[in-house]
Design an enzyme around this catalytic site. Structure first.
Site, PDB file in Angstrom:
ATOM      1  N   ASP A 123       0.876  -1.270   0.109  1.00 12.30           N
ATOM      2  CA  ASP A 123       0.029   0.101  -0.205  1.00 12.30           C
ATOM      3  C   ASP A 123       0.919   1.281   0.002  1.00 12.30           C
ATOM      4  OD1 ASP A 123      -2.364   1.849   0.337  1.00 12.30           O
ATOM      5  OD2 ASP A 123      -3.289  -0.060   1.008  1.00 12.30           O
ATOM      6  N   HIS A 158      -2.813   3.227  -4.794  1.00  7.95           N
ATOM      7  CA  HIS A 158      -2.257   2.681  -3.368  1.00  7.95           C
ATOM      8  C   HIS A 158      -0.687   2.193  -3.831  1.00  7.95           C
ATOM      9  CE1 HIS A 158      -5.700   3.263  -0.700  1.00  7.95           C
ATOM     10  NE2 HIS A 158      -6.267   2.931  -1.524  1.00  7.95           N
ATOM     11  N   GLU A 161      -9.944   2.769  -5.017  1.00  5.92           N
ATOM     12  CA  GLU A 161      -9.389   4.093  -4.709  1.00  5.92           C
ATOM     13  C   GLU A 161      -8.360   4.424  -5.409  1.00  5.92           C
ATOM     14  OE1 GLU A 161     -10.843   4.291  -0.197  1.00  5.92           O
ATOM     15  OE2 GLU A 161      -8.976   3.369  -0.437  1.00  5.92           O
TER      16      GLU A 161
END
Ligand code: ACM
Ligand code: ZN
Length: 778
Positions: free
Chosen positions: A202, A272, A336
């Protein structure tokens, strides 16, 4: 005299004998097959029990290595709880033995049966994994500190509802040692979970050694410091890092495999990825420089799919990943991923042009660019015999042909994917995010991300909604809970957030809906908690606190209060705000409240052992507990018990709008009519708005109060326009009071209008959510 002496000796002997047998009985415990997850069928019968003694042997089929290991697990588990560690053999007489076997004929490969009689316990499974679940059931049937244990004759038949029973751990935000990861796997195994989703990369850290790209761990696994609290802007100044070598990963994968758990690695792409970009800035649109993130959230810098090197990178990484993980699935993330860099990047725009990607069906060309990345990676992995799982954002644009969708933003993505014929794993935040608070009383909790997912909510989760046809439901492979670790640093805290909610998860995964019963689950839970204690796990104890049901009663126009505890412990309460004690009122059944009060309640158990204090303020107004009609439909996720919530006298205590105290509406005028039952004079009306603009929840823009005597013709009493002049995000409870000359009427109609989101906000131009907890008239 002699006769008397004989008699008294006889009495003494009888007394001695009976005291012996009493002692004997006391130290002998009978196995209780009421375990978690609850087996499908438990049929006990009369007859002599099987006695677990040190001479008992565990038999396994000769030459079967997995069954040998199963036998070792059982011996170890029994040793932990009873101190008896049976010998293991494949050549003993089938008496005074626990016999493990495979070959159960069953369509479900994870099905097993347990048969107990006086001579033996047999566990027969449709596979070695199934036998392992039988072993877990048997070990959980034994109390955590049993001495002499007997097993009543029983026949248990069991099989799981879902084939995919998952639990995720994020080791990117906070690294956990390889040893702790194994301990986590043990916790999963105890709950019959068979998939460990390992979130390895991440923005805040890259945790897996990749030989072709060594800087991923040299640079990407280390961050300089970590933000304090919730992105306060203040940093702790302490470096944080760590990664797993490929040898450690192989060892962990094997450890999980031995416990019938498949490890599914996640390489989150193309968003990410800051940690990877910090190591290889040439893979980003701007070329950097980038830093491993020390704060939380979603970052604009993501991989650049305009450049071929990005695909070379991803394919190299994934080639090493698939060598390490035998799992059929590789999780490729996909959540995201902002598109702002792609919109500005000449490489990305050239790729969009080359692929002739256009804005269509509500998605931008850049969304289709992400679909291109996903589909290309899927093809690469499919060619290597692997399948992909992606978060539900992969539905935006075009879903990769063979992808399995992990639905987290709600159920909708999963429903849509199942309707399209794709496999789905359900993990919606509202039920499955174990980084959310498990109690409303957050002041006494370690800092968490927010939200509210109590154990009862987890238990209630039904992952295959009725809106799906049977054929579509078959695409719901199962469900999983996720533990994101932005705020969860230590192993102790991980355990605290996971247990006992994972027990509720395991029943939602294992038990058929018609057999699920939360009250019954609670009666089985203390046995499992004892075992957690014995195993040294740091579990949360909220289930022992007082639970309160507070329901407005429109017949008596008061609030009904019901208090309970998991074990029916004595509960004491006060109504004056003081801390309860044994001298306070002892709860002996439902009571009603109509006035402003503060209820405090506490369970006081044996030895003066006290629970946390349950505390609830009642803010009654003239409108409280009066019939209310809501003419607007709330958002189904924030409807809870319905319109009565708005006149129950209970306020939301904080801007945590997920606690069940705030009712949420999606960009609509909220219109409610309150019937005061008789002409009533009022001179104020108050509403409270919960505002969290970061989550698109805004203050009201206008409040209008009207009155009527016949509930048909209304006249305006007062109104107020509200101007939100903020130009950045804000979060607060906004209290609005209309004050006016006294008006007497039977009916009052309140209209609360939403705000059109301002230009500085990503939702600009559309109407924000409105959350209110109470309508007060006085
Ligand atoms: C997620 O929670 N971002 C999948
Ligand atoms: Zn780019």
């Amino acid at each position: 005299m002699k006769k008397f002496k004989i008699l008294s000796v006889l009495i003494a002997v009888i007394a001695l004998l009976s005291s012996c047998s009493l002692k004997e009985r006391k130290s002998t415990e009978s196995a209780n097959y009421q375990v978690i997850p609850l087996p499908s069928e438990i049929v006990t019968s009369e007859g002599n029990p099987f006695v677990l003694s040190s001479s008992v042997k565990i038999l396994f089929p000769e030459g079967n290595e997995k069954m040998h290991r199963n036998a070792e697990f059982l011996a170890e588990f029994l040793d932990i709880s009873t101190g008896i560690k049976p010998d293991i053999t494949s050549a003993a007489p089938e008496k005074n033995a626990i016999i493990l076997g495979i070959g159960l004929q069953h369509s479900n490969k994870e099905a097993y049966e347990i048969v107990v009689d006086e001579n033996s316990i047999t566990i027969t499974g449709a596979s070695e994994a199934a036998v392992f679940y039988g072993i877990q059931t048997l070990r959980k049937s034994v109390s955590a500190d049993a001495k002499r244990i007997v097993f009543q004759p029983v026949k248990i038949k069991d099989e799981p509802r879902f084939a995919y029973r998952g639990m995720m751990l994020d080791v990117a935000r906070h690294f956990q040692s390889a040893d702790f990861v194994k301990r986590y796997i043990d916790i999963l195994a105890l709950h019959n979970i068979n998939r460990f989703h390992w979130h390895l990369t991440d923005d805040q850290g890259w945790r897996i050694e990749i030989k072709a790209y060594p800087k991923l761990t040299v640079i990407g696994s280390q961050r300089e410091q970590t933000v304090v609290g919730r992105n306060t802007g203040e940093y702790d100044g302490k470096p944080h890092g760590g990664f797993y070598t490929q040898e450690e990963i192989k060892d962990i994968v094997k450890y999980a495999q031995d416990r019938y758990i498949t490890v599914i690695p996640e390489i989150d792409l193309p968003g990410h990825m800051l940690a990877a970009l910090a190591a290889y800035p040439e893979l980003g649109c701007t070329g950097g420089p980038y830093e491993v993130a020390g704060s939380w959230g979603v970052f604009d810098d993501v991989l650049c799919p305009g450049k071929e090197e990005t695909f070379t990178f991803l394919e190299s990484v994934l080639s090493e990943v698939i060598e390490l993980f035998p799992s059929e699935y590789i999780h490729i993330g996909g959540d995201e991923c902002p598109k702002v860099r792609w919109e500005e990047c000449s490489d990305c725009q050239a790729r969009i042009k080359e692929l002739k990607l256009k804005d269509k069906e509500g998605h931008k060309a850049e969304h289709y660019l992400q679909s291109y990345v996903t589909a290309r990676i899927e093809k690469f992995l499919n060619n290597k015999g692997k399948s992909i799982i992606g978060w539900d954002e992969i539905l935006e644009g075009e879903l990769a042909p063979n992808a399995t969708v992990m639905s987290w933003r709600g159920m909708e993505g999963g429903i849509q994917a199942a309707q399209m014929g794709h496999d789905v794993i359900m993990t919606p935040t509202a039920y499955c995010y174990f980084d959310y608070y498990q109690t409303q009383n957050t002041d006494e909790e370690p800092l968490a991300i927010g939200g509210y997912v109590p154990i009862e909510k987890v238990y209630s989760f039904e992952p295959a909604p009725e809106i799906l046809t049977d054929k579509q439901k078959a695409h719901i492979l199962g469900l999983q809970a996720n533990l994101w670790t932005e705020y969860i640093e230590t192993p102790d805290y991980v355990e605290y957030m996971v247990m006992p909610r994972i027990a509720a998860l395991s029943e939602a995964q294992w038990v058929k809906p018609e057999k699920k019963n939360y009250e019954a689950f609670l009666t089985r839970l203390p046995g499992l908690l004892n075992l957690y204690g014995k195993l040294g796990y740091n579990y949360a104890t909220h289930v022992f606190d007082v639970q309160a049901k507070m329901i407005p009663n429109f017949e008596t126009n008061s609030l009904d209060v019901e208090l309970s505890t998991i074990d029916n412990a004595p509960v004491y309460y006060t109504l004056d705000g003081t801390v309860p004690a044994v001298s306070s009122t002892k709860y002996d059944g439902k009571f009603s409240i109509r006035e402003n009060t503060e209820i405090k309640a506490m369970a006081i158990r044996e030895g003066g052992n006290t629970s946390k204090v349950l505390s609830e303020k009642i803010n009654a107004s003239k409108a409280s507990y009066k019939p209310i009609t809501l003419l607007t439909t709330p958002d189904p996720n924030y409807r809870y018990t319905g319109e009565g919530m708005l006149v129950d006298g209970l306020f939301g205590n904080s801007t945590n709008y997920k606690t069940g105290k705030w009712m949420g509406f999606k960009g609509e005028n909220i219109v409610a009519i309150i019937d005061m039952l008789e002409p009533t004079e009022i001179s104020t009306a108050q509403i409270r708005n919960c505002v969290v603009t970061g989550d698109w929840i805004f203050d009201a823009s206008e409040i209008i109060l009207e009155s009527s005597d016949n509930n048909s013709v209304f006249t305006i009493v007062n109104s107020q326009k509200l101007l939100d002049a903020n130009t950045t995000h804000w979060s607060d409870i906004a209290v609005h009071t209309l004050s006016f000359d006294p008006v007497t009427a039977r009916y009052f109609r309140l209209t609360v209008k939403p705000t059109v989101m301002p230009a500085w906000h990503p939702g600009k131009g559309s109407k924000g959510y409105v959350f209110i907890d109470e309508i007060s008239l006085n």
